[in-house]
Design a protein around this motif. Sequence first.
Motif, PDB file in Angstrom:
ATOM      1  N   SER A  71       0.833  -1.210   0.000  1.00 47.93           N
ATOM      2  CA  SER A  71       0.000   0.000   0.000  1.00 47.93           C
ATOM      3  C   SER A  71       0.864   1.256   0.000  1.00 47.93           C
ATOM      4  CB  SER A  71      -0.927   0.027   1.219  1.00 47.93           C
ATOM      5  OG  SER A  71      -1.880  -0.984   1.132  1.00 47.93           O
ATOM      6  N   SER A  72       1.913   1.256   0.817  1.00 48.19           N
ATOM      7  CA  SER A  72       2.825   2.412   0.864  1.00 48.19           C
ATOM      8  C   SER A  72       3.525   2.612  -0.470  1.00 48.19           C
ATOM      9  CB  SER A  72       3.861   2.229   1.972  1.00 48.19           C
ATOM     10  OG  SER A  72       3.227   2.239   3.226  1.00 48.19           O
ATOM     11  N   ALA A  73       3.896   1.508  -1.111  1.00 54.02           N
ATOM     12  CA  ALA A  73       4.555   1.615  -2.418  1.00 54.02           C
ATOM     13  C   ALA A  73       3.615   2.248  -3.443  1.00 54.02           C
ATOM     14  CB  ALA A  73       5.017   0.238  -2.888  1.00 54.02           C
ATOM     15  N   TYR A  74       2.334   1.842  -3.446  1.00 58.17           N
ATOM     16  CA  TYR A  74       1.374   2.424  -4.379  1.00 58.17           C
ATOM     17  C   TYR A  74       1.110   3.894  -4.052  1.00 58.17           C
ATOM     18  CZ  TYR A  74       0.185  -1.659  -7.134  1.00 58.17           C
ATOM     19  OH  TYR A  74       0.240  -2.700  -8.017  1.00 58.17           O
ATOM     20  N   GLU A  75       1.109   4.222  -2.776  1.00 50.67           N
ATOM     21  CA  GLU A  75       0.888   5.610  -2.372  1.00 50.67           C
ATOM     22  C   GLU A  75       2.048   6.497  -2.826  1.00 50.67           C
ATOM     23  OE1 GLU A  75       0.764   7.836   1.825  1.00 50.67           O
ATOM     24  OE2 GLU A  75      -0.712   6.217   1.628  1.00 50.67           O
ATOM     25  N   ALA A  76       3.270   5.970  -2.739  1.00 44.25           N
ATOM     26  CA  ALA A  76       4.458   6.738  -3.105  1.00 44.25           C
ATOM     27  C   ALA A  76       4.595   6.904  -4.616  1.00 44.25           C
ATOM     28  CB  ALA A  76       5.708   6.071  -2.539  1.00 44.25           C
ATOM     29  N   ASN A  77       4.334   5.820  -5.377  1.00 42.29           N
ATOM     30  CA  ASN A  77       4.509   5.886  -6.824  1.00 42.29           C
ATOM     31  C   ASN A  77       3.777   4.698  -7.447  1.00 42.29           C
ATOM     32  OD1 ASN A  77       5.442   5.645  -9.498  1.00 42.29           O
ATOM     33  ND2 ASN A  77       7.445   6.510  -8.988  1.00 42.29           N
ATOM     34  N   GLU A  78       2.589   4.948  -7.965  1.00 38.71           N
ATOM     35  CA  GLU A  78       1.770   3.869  -8.525  1.00 38.71           C
ATOM     36  C   GLU A  78       2.467   3.138  -9.662  1.00 38.71           C
ATOM     37  OE1 GLU A  78      -2.247   4.897  -9.617  1.00 38.71           O
ATOM     38  OE2 GLU A  78      -2.493   6.067  -7.784  1.00 38.71           O
ATOM     39  N   ALA A  79       3.121   3.884 -10.545  1.00 37.95           N
ATOM     40  CA  ALA A  79       3.781   3.257 -11.701  1.00 37.95           C
ATOM     41  C   ALA A  79       4.892   2.309 -11.248  1.00 37.95           C
ATOM     42  CB  ALA A  79       4.330   4.332 -12.635  1.00 37.95           C
ATOM     43  N   ALA A  80       5.706   2.762 -10.308  1.00 36.90           N
ATOM     44  CA  ALA A  80       6.803   1.913  -9.822  1.00 36.90           C
ATOM     45  C   ALA A  80       6.254   0.702  -9.069  1.00 36.90           C
ATOM     46  CB  ALA A  80       7.727   2.725  -8.917  1.00 36.90           C
ATOM     47  N   ALA A  81       5.219   0.909  -8.266  1.00 39.14           N
ATOM     48  CA  ALA A  81       4.629  -0.203  -7.516  1.00 39.14           C
ATOM     49  C   ALA A  81       4.017  -1.235  -8.458  1.00 39.14           C
ATOM     50  CB  ALA A  81       3.570   0.315  -6.546  1.00 39.14           C
ATOM     51  N   GLN A  82       3.352  -0.771  -9.498  1.00 40.65           N
ATOM     52  CA  GLN A  82       2.754  -1.699 -10.455  1.00 40.65           C
ATOM     53  C   GLN A  82       3.834  -2.484 -11.190  1.00 40.65           C
ATOM     54  OE1 GLN A  82      -0.435  -2.314 -10.463  1.00 40.65           O
ATOM     55  NE2 GLN A  82      -0.309  -3.846 -12.059  1.00 40.65           N
ATOM     56  N   LYS A  83       4.945  -1.828 -11.484  1.00 40.51           N
ATOM     57  CA  LYS A  83       6.049  -2.537 -12.139  1.00 40.51           C
ATOM     58  C   LYS A  83       6.640  -3.588 -11.201  1.00 40.51           C
ATOM     59  CE  LYS A  83      10.312  -1.920 -14.648  1.00 40.51           C
ATOM     60  NZ  LYS A  83      11.314  -1.027 -15.160  1.00 40.51           N
ATOM     61  N   THR A  84       6.717  -3.272  -9.926  1.00 40.73           N
ATOM     62  CA  THR A  84       7.291  -4.192  -8.940  1.00 40.73           C
ATOM     63  C   THR A  84       6.358  -5.349  -8.616  1.00 40.73           C
ATOM     64  OG1 THR A  84       8.551  -2.403  -7.936  1.00 40.73           O
ATOM     65  CG2 THR A  84       8.227  -4.373  -6.604  1.00 40.73           C
ATOM     66  N   TYR A  85       5.067  -5.058  -8.374  1.00 41.58           N
ATOM     67  CA  TYR A  85       4.148  -6.069  -7.868  1.00 41.58           C
ATOM     68  C   TYR A  85       3.120  -6.568  -8.877  1.00 41.58           C
ATOM     69  CZ  TYR A  85       5.964  -4.461  -3.390  1.00 41.58           C
ATOM     70  OH  TYR A  85       6.782  -4.134  -2.354  1.00 41.58           O
ATOM     71  N   GLY A  86       2.831  -5.780  -9.891  1.00 45.12           N
ATOM     72  CA  GLY A  86       1.752  -6.127 -10.808  1.00 45.12           C
ATOM     73  C   GLY A  86       2.034  -7.359 -11.642  1.00 45.12           C
ATOM     74  N   ASP A  87       0.977  -8.075 -11.969  1.00 41.34           N
ATOM     75  CA  ASP A  87       1.043  -9.235 -12.862  1.00 41.34           C
ATOM     76  C   ASP A  87       2.057 -10.292 -12.429  1.00 41.34           C
ATOM     77  OD1 ASP A  87      -0.951  -8.169 -14.467  1.00 41.34           O
ATOM     78  OD2 ASP A  87       0.491  -7.051 -15.672  1.00 41.34           O
ATOM     79  N   ARG A  88       2.201 -10.486 -11.141  1.00 43.12           N
ATOM     80  CA  ARG A  88       3.038 -11.574 -10.653  1.00 43.12           C
ATOM     81  C   ARG A  88       2.478 -12.111  -9.352  1.00 43.12           C
ATOM     82  NH1 ARG A  88       8.412  -8.188 -10.492  1.00 43.12           N
ATOM     83  NH2 ARG A  88       7.746  -8.280 -12.602  1.00 43.12           N
ATOM     84  N   CYS A  89       2.930 -13.265  -8.986  1.00 41.47           N
ATOM     85  CA  CYS A  89       2.465 -13.909  -7.755  1.00 41.47           C
ATOM     86  C   CYS A  89       3.026 -13.180  -6.544  1.00 41.47           C
ATOM     87  CB  CYS A  89       2.950 -15.349  -7.706  1.00 41.47           C
ATOM     88  SG  CYS A  89       2.319 -16.367  -9.037  1.00 41.47           S
ATOM     89  N   VAL A  90       2.157 -12.980  -5.563  1.00 45.39           N
ATOM     90  CA  VAL A  90       2.598 -12.404  -4.297  1.00 45.39           C
ATOM     91  C   VAL A  90       1.943 -13.162  -3.152  1.00 45.39           C
ATOM     92  CG1 VAL A  90       3.102 -10.061  -5.122  1.00 45.39           C
ATOM     93  CG2 VAL A  90       0.814 -10.617  -4.343  1.00 45.39           C
ATOM     94  N   LEU A  91       2.682 -13.284  -2.085  1.00 40.63           N
ATOM     95  CA  LEU A  91       2.161 -13.848  -0.845  1.00 40.63           C
ATOM     96  C   LEU A  91       2.030 -12.672   0.108  1.00 40.63           C
ATOM     97  CD1 LEU A  91       1.445 -16.263   0.970  1.00 40.63           C
ATOM     98  CD2 LEU A  91       3.889 -16.452   1.494  1.00 40.63           C
ATOM     99  N   ILE A  92       0.790 -12.296   0.423  1.00 43.26           N
ATOM    100  CA  ILE A  92       0.571 -11.124   1.257  1.00 43.26           C
ATOM    101  C   ILE A  92       0.033 -11.534   2.618  1.00 43.26           C
ATOM    102  CG2 ILE A  92       0.213  -9.548  -0.678  1.00 43.26           C
ATOM    103  CD1 ILE A  92      -2.838  -9.703  -0.008  1.00 43.26           C
TER     104      ILE A  92
END
Length: 170
Positions: A71-92
């Motif tokens: 959530s903090s990553a998306y708040e800081a920079n949506e584009a960077a967060a989407q590149k880091t977390y988007g379209d891949r498996c995550v265990l949250i």
Amino acid sequence: MTDKDGKAGDRSSAGNSIAFGLIGILVLLFLISRCGADSPASKSSEADASPEGPEACALVPMEPIKVEVISSAYEANEAAAQKTYGDRCVLIVGIVEEVDLDMSDDPVIRLAGKDLVRPTVRLLDQASEQATFLAKGEETHFLCNEVSEFVGTPTFDGCLVVDPKAASAL
């Protein structure tokens, strides 16, 4: 309309046949376009980013990520967060704040977040029964095959609830 023998004419049935034919063609074109959108060629970059489904995600070793970090990553920079977390498996890991149903009666799990920003988890269809066992305030692990955002808030799709002991083995 009737002909000279008093029988109903073929005009209305011919009109219905044409209408049904056009509808059939439109449905066929729609289905063909959807198949083209899901073709392997159009998803080659997605296939490289993540295995198919959370079951395949379990084959990839990963550390649990607290939902607050994402959530903090998306708040800081949506584009960077989407590149880091988007379209891949995550265990949250997150705290269940509420379990609702959407308009289709599919479960929507809202996790605790900052202020009114609450990340959303959507389970796989075959895992929707898992939502009935969740409790407000409970820390829960989710294995998700897709992360996106809606108005800057993370949304996790294609998820399974996983046991924390099993999650530590991933």
